[in-house]
Design a protein around this motif. Structure first.
Motif, PDB file in Angstrom:
ATOM      1  N   MET A   1       0.839  -1.197   0.000  1.00 42.60           N
ATOM      2  CA  MET A   1       0.000   0.000   0.000  1.00 42.60           C
ATOM      3  C   MET A   1       0.872   1.244   0.000  1.00 42.60           C
ATOM      4  SD  MET A   1      -3.195  -0.500  -0.198  1.00 42.60           S
ATOM      5  CE  MET A   1      -3.399   1.264  -0.058  1.00 42.60           C
TER       6      MET A   1
ATOM      7  N   THR B   1       0.887   4.066   1.332  1.00 43.45           N
ATOM      8  CA  THR B   1       0.390   4.938   2.406  1.00 43.45           C
ATOM      9  C   THR B   1       1.536   5.176   3.379  1.00 43.45           C
ATOM     10  OG1 THR B   1      -0.254   3.156   3.907  1.00 43.45           O
ATOM     11  CG2 THR B   1      -1.865   3.799   2.237  1.00 43.45           C
ATOM     12  N   GLU B   2       1.199   5.782   4.523  1.00 35.19           N
ATOM     13  CA  GLU B   2       2.227   6.016   5.540  1.00 35.19           C
ATOM     14  C   GLU B   2       2.343   4.845   6.515  1.00 35.19           C
ATOM     15  OE1 GLU B   2       1.549   9.844   7.361  1.00 35.19           O
ATOM     16  OE2 GLU B   2       1.342  10.812   5.433  1.00 35.19           O
ATOM     17  N   LEU B   3       1.683   3.730   6.181  1.00 36.90           N
ATOM     18  CA  LEU B   3       1.695   2.581   7.098  1.00 36.90           C
ATOM     19  C   LEU B   3       3.128   2.099   7.376  1.00 36.90           C
ATOM     20  CD1 LEU B   3      -0.239   0.746   8.678  1.00 36.90           C
ATOM     21  CD2 LEU B   3      -0.186  -0.845   6.764  1.00 36.90           C
TER      22      LEU B   3
ATOM     23  N   THR C   1       5.017   2.978  10.532  1.00 37.38           N
ATOM     24  CA  THR C   1       4.767   2.330  11.824  1.00 37.38           C
ATOM     25  C   THR C   1       5.637   1.085  11.995  1.00 37.38           C
ATOM     26  OG1 THR C   1       2.944   0.894  11.076  1.00 37.38           O
ATOM     27  CG2 THR C   1       2.359   3.120  11.760  1.00 37.38           C
ATOM     28  N   VAL C   2       6.428   0.771  10.964  1.00 32.92           N
ATOM     29  CA  VAL C   2       7.343  -0.369  11.043  1.00 32.92           C
ATOM     30  C   VAL C   2       8.708   0.121  11.515  1.00 32.92           C
ATOM     31  CG1 VAL C   2       8.461  -2.229   9.761  1.00 32.92           C
ATOM     32  CG2 VAL C   2       6.146  -1.514   9.143  1.00 32.92           C
TER      33      VAL C   2
ATOM     34  N   GLU D   1      14.701  -3.461   7.911  1.00 31.43           N
ATOM     35  CA  GLU D   1      14.601  -4.261   6.681  1.00 31.43           C
ATOM     36  C   GLU D   1      13.144  -4.290   6.176  1.00 31.43           C
ATOM     37  OE1 GLU D   1      15.237  -8.873   5.299  1.00 31.43           O
ATOM     38  OE2 GLU D   1      16.110  -8.238   7.211  1.00 31.43           O
ATOM     39  N   ASN D   2      12.229  -4.578   7.070  1.00 30.69           N
ATOM     40  CA  ASN D   2      10.810  -4.618   6.709  1.00 30.69           C
ATOM     41  C   ASN D   2      10.303  -3.254   6.222  1.00 30.69           C
ATOM     42  OD1 ASN D   2      10.703  -7.260   7.427  1.00 30.69           O
ATOM     43  ND2 ASN D   2       9.410  -6.997   9.235  1.00 30.69           N
TER      44      ASN D   2
ATOM     45  N   LEU E   1       8.738  -2.477   2.478  1.00 27.73           N
ATOM     46  CA  LEU E   1       7.368  -1.967   2.317  1.00 27.73           C
ATOM     47  C   LEU E   1       7.347  -0.652   1.552  1.00 27.73           C
ATOM     48  CD1 LEU E   1       5.383  -2.292   5.667  1.00 27.73           C
ATOM     49  CD2 LEU E   1       4.677  -3.093   3.415  1.00 27.73           C
TER      50      LEU E   1
ATOM     51  N   SER F   1      -4.363  10.527   6.578  1.00 25.41           N
ATOM     52  CA  SER F   1      -3.481  10.196   5.450  1.00 25.41           C
ATOM     53  C   SER F   1      -3.932   8.882   4.829  1.00 25.41           C
ATOM     54  CB  SER F   1      -2.020  10.073   5.920  1.00 25.41           C
ATOM     55  OG  SER F   1      -1.868   8.914   6.728  1.00 25.41           O
ATOM     56  N   GLY F   2      -3.258   8.497   3.757  1.00 29.68           N
ATOM     57  CA  GLY F   2      -3.445   7.175   3.161  1.00 29.68           C
ATOM     58  C   GLY F   2      -4.872   6.852   2.754  1.00 29.68           C
ATOM     59  N   ILE F   3      -5.322   5.650   3.128  1.00 28.05           N
ATOM     60  CA  ILE F   3      -6.643   5.169   2.734  1.00 28.05           C
ATOM     61  C   ILE F   3      -7.748   6.038   3.338  1.00 28.05           C
ATOM     62  CG2 ILE F   3      -8.262   3.233   2.963  1.00 28.05           C
ATOM     63  CD1 ILE F   3      -5.806   1.356   2.813  1.00 28.05           C
TER      64      ILE F   3
ATOM     65  N   GLY G   1      -4.912   2.244  11.991  1.00 37.82           N
ATOM     66  CA  GLY G   1      -4.168   1.034  12.327  1.00 37.82           C
ATOM     67  C   GLY G   1      -2.669   1.201  12.153  1.00 37.82           C
ATOM     68  N   VAL G   2      -1.938   0.294  12.782  1.00 37.29           N
ATOM     69  CA  VAL G   2      -0.479   0.270  12.637  1.00 37.29           C
ATOM     70  C   VAL G   2      -0.051  -1.144  12.271  1.00 37.29           C
ATOM     71  CG1 VAL G   2      -0.039   2.150  14.258  1.00 37.29           C
ATOM     72  CG2 VAL G   2      -0.169  -0.204  15.100  1.00 37.29           C
ATOM     73  N   MET G   3       1.149  -1.266  11.739  1.00 38.88           N
ATOM     74  CA  MET G   3       1.655  -2.584  11.339  1.00 38.88           C
ATOM     75  C   MET G   3       3.149  -2.709  11.632  1.00 38.88           C
ATOM     76  SD  MET G   3       1.247  -4.413   7.603  1.00 38.88           S
ATOM     77  CE  MET G   3       2.645  -3.513   6.901  1.00 38.88           C
ATOM     78  N   PRO G   4       3.512  -2.628  12.916  1.00 40.05           N
ATOM     79  CA  PRO G   4       4.945  -2.661  13.245  1.00 40.05           C
ATOM     80  C   PRO G   4       5.524  -4.074  13.155  1.00 40.05           C
ATOM     81  CG  PRO G   4       3.657  -2.471  15.254  1.00 40.05           C
ATOM     82  CD  PRO G   4       2.681  -2.489  14.112  1.00 40.05           C
ATOM     83  N   THR G   5       5.641  -4.583  11.920  1.00 38.73           N
ATOM     84  CA  THR G   5       6.151  -5.939  11.734  1.00 38.73           C
ATOM     85  C   THR G   5       7.643  -6.016  12.039  1.00 38.73           C
ATOM     86  OG1 THR G   5       6.467  -5.441   9.399  1.00 38.73           O
ATOM     87  CG2 THR G   5       4.445  -6.607   9.996  1.00 38.73           C
TER      88      THR G   5
ATOM     89  N   GLU H   1       5.697  -3.158  20.879  1.00 39.05           N
ATOM     90  CA  GLU H   1       4.981  -3.107  19.604  1.00 39.05           C
ATOM     91  C   GLU H   1       3.787  -4.054  19.602  1.00 39.05           C
ATOM     92  OE1 GLU H   1       7.679  -3.759  16.394  1.00 39.05           O
ATOM     93  OE2 GLU H   1       8.696  -1.839  16.683  1.00 39.05           O
TER      94      GLU H   1
ATOM     95  N   GLN I   1       1.130  -2.333  21.442  1.00 36.86           N
ATOM     96  CA  GLN I   1       0.608  -1.214  20.638  1.00 36.86           C
ATOM     97  C   GLN I   1      -0.366  -1.728  19.579  1.00 36.86           C
ATOM     98  OE1 GLN I   1       3.267   0.353  17.714  1.00 36.86           O
ATOM     99  NE2 GLN I   1       2.502   2.441  17.886  1.00 36.86           N
TER     100      GLN I   1
END
Lengths: 62, 184
Positions: free
Chosen positions: A1, A3-5, A8-9, A13-14, A18, B16-18, B90-94, B104, B107
């Motif tokens: 995506m 986006t700014e998602l 949050t990572v 590396e990830n 992304l 932002s984003g979606i 939402g967040v996705m701190p993988t 994380e 969170q």
């Protein structure tokens, strides 16, 4: 995506993976691709319930 | 899409984003909007970019129950009802599981799960008293009847999604047992 998602990572590396993939046509999706689907769901009559929609970029395997 | 015109839609995570793209799309279709996020400057400029739309914003952190409630209250005050709640924040701190980032994980639970529940809890009393409402989630649409199921399955779902990539790489075998819910 695209986006700014990715911001949050915290794993470096990830995060880079992304961020870079999101902008490649057919590999990433744009926010408006999802917004169009949301608009469709809202536009359906009360007799229709959309359980789920799976959206993926063309080059992503199912 | 004539059915969108006049519908009261709340969008969480709209800065932002979606969330932002959906705000623009629905504004163009004539929806009545209340948008929320943590960043006021982004919300303000988004509202200002849509001068012909019926739109208000509220600053809210989805992990704060009272702030989410205030967003719903604003929509009711302005429009008298809520037709759609889009839980988009939402967040996705993988990261690799082996990195054991407890902060994380907490969170993610707080924003991605409690944030959604805060929205649903605040809007259900309104929706039950008006026309049939619609709840939209980022990755799943959740009918109010299935909230207990959502909570029950959250843990195994979370684990199966989180673990496969990390564990397969390390030759750790993971097994997810799925359970079917049969209706009486």
């Amino acid at each position: 995506m695209d986006t700014e998602l990715y911001t949050t990572v915290n794993d470096a590396e990830n995060r880079e993976w992304l961020k870079n993939n999101a902008k490649i046509a057919g590999v990433g999706l744009s926010p408006s691709d999802i917004a169009d689907a949301v608009a469709y769901v809202i536009s359906t009559p009360e007799t229709v319930a959309v359980s789920e929609i799976l959206i993926r970029p063309t080059k992503q395997l199912v | 899409m004539t059915n969108i015109k006049g519908k009261v839609v709340i969008i969480m995570g709209a800065s932002s984003g979606i969330g932002e793209a959906t705000t623009k799309k629905l504004a163009g279709e004539g929806a009545k909007l209340v948008i929320a996020a943590r960043r006021e400057d982004r919300l303000k400029s988004l509202v200002e970019s849509l001068p012909n739309a019926e739109i208000s914003y509220a600053v809210a952190d989805v992990t704060k129950q009272e702030e989410v409630q205030a967003v719903i209250d604003l929509a009711v005050k302005k429009y008298g009802r809520v037709d759609v709640l889009y839980n988009n924040a939402g967040v996705m701190p993988t990261a690799p599981l082996s990195a054991t980032r407890f902060d994380e994980w907490r969170q993610m639970l707080d924003i991605n799960i409690m944030g959604v529940l805060n929205g649903i809890a605040a809007v259900l009393p309104i929706m039950k008293n008006s026309n049939p409402g619609t709840l939209l989630q980022r990755t799943l649409w959740q009918d109010m009847l299935y909230i207990p199921v959502l909570l029950y399955t959250a843990e195994p779902n979370l684990l199966s999604v989180l673990s496969w990539r990390d564990c397969v790489r390390k030759n750790v075998r993971t097994i997810s047992a799925a359970q079917l819910f049969l209706q009486d």
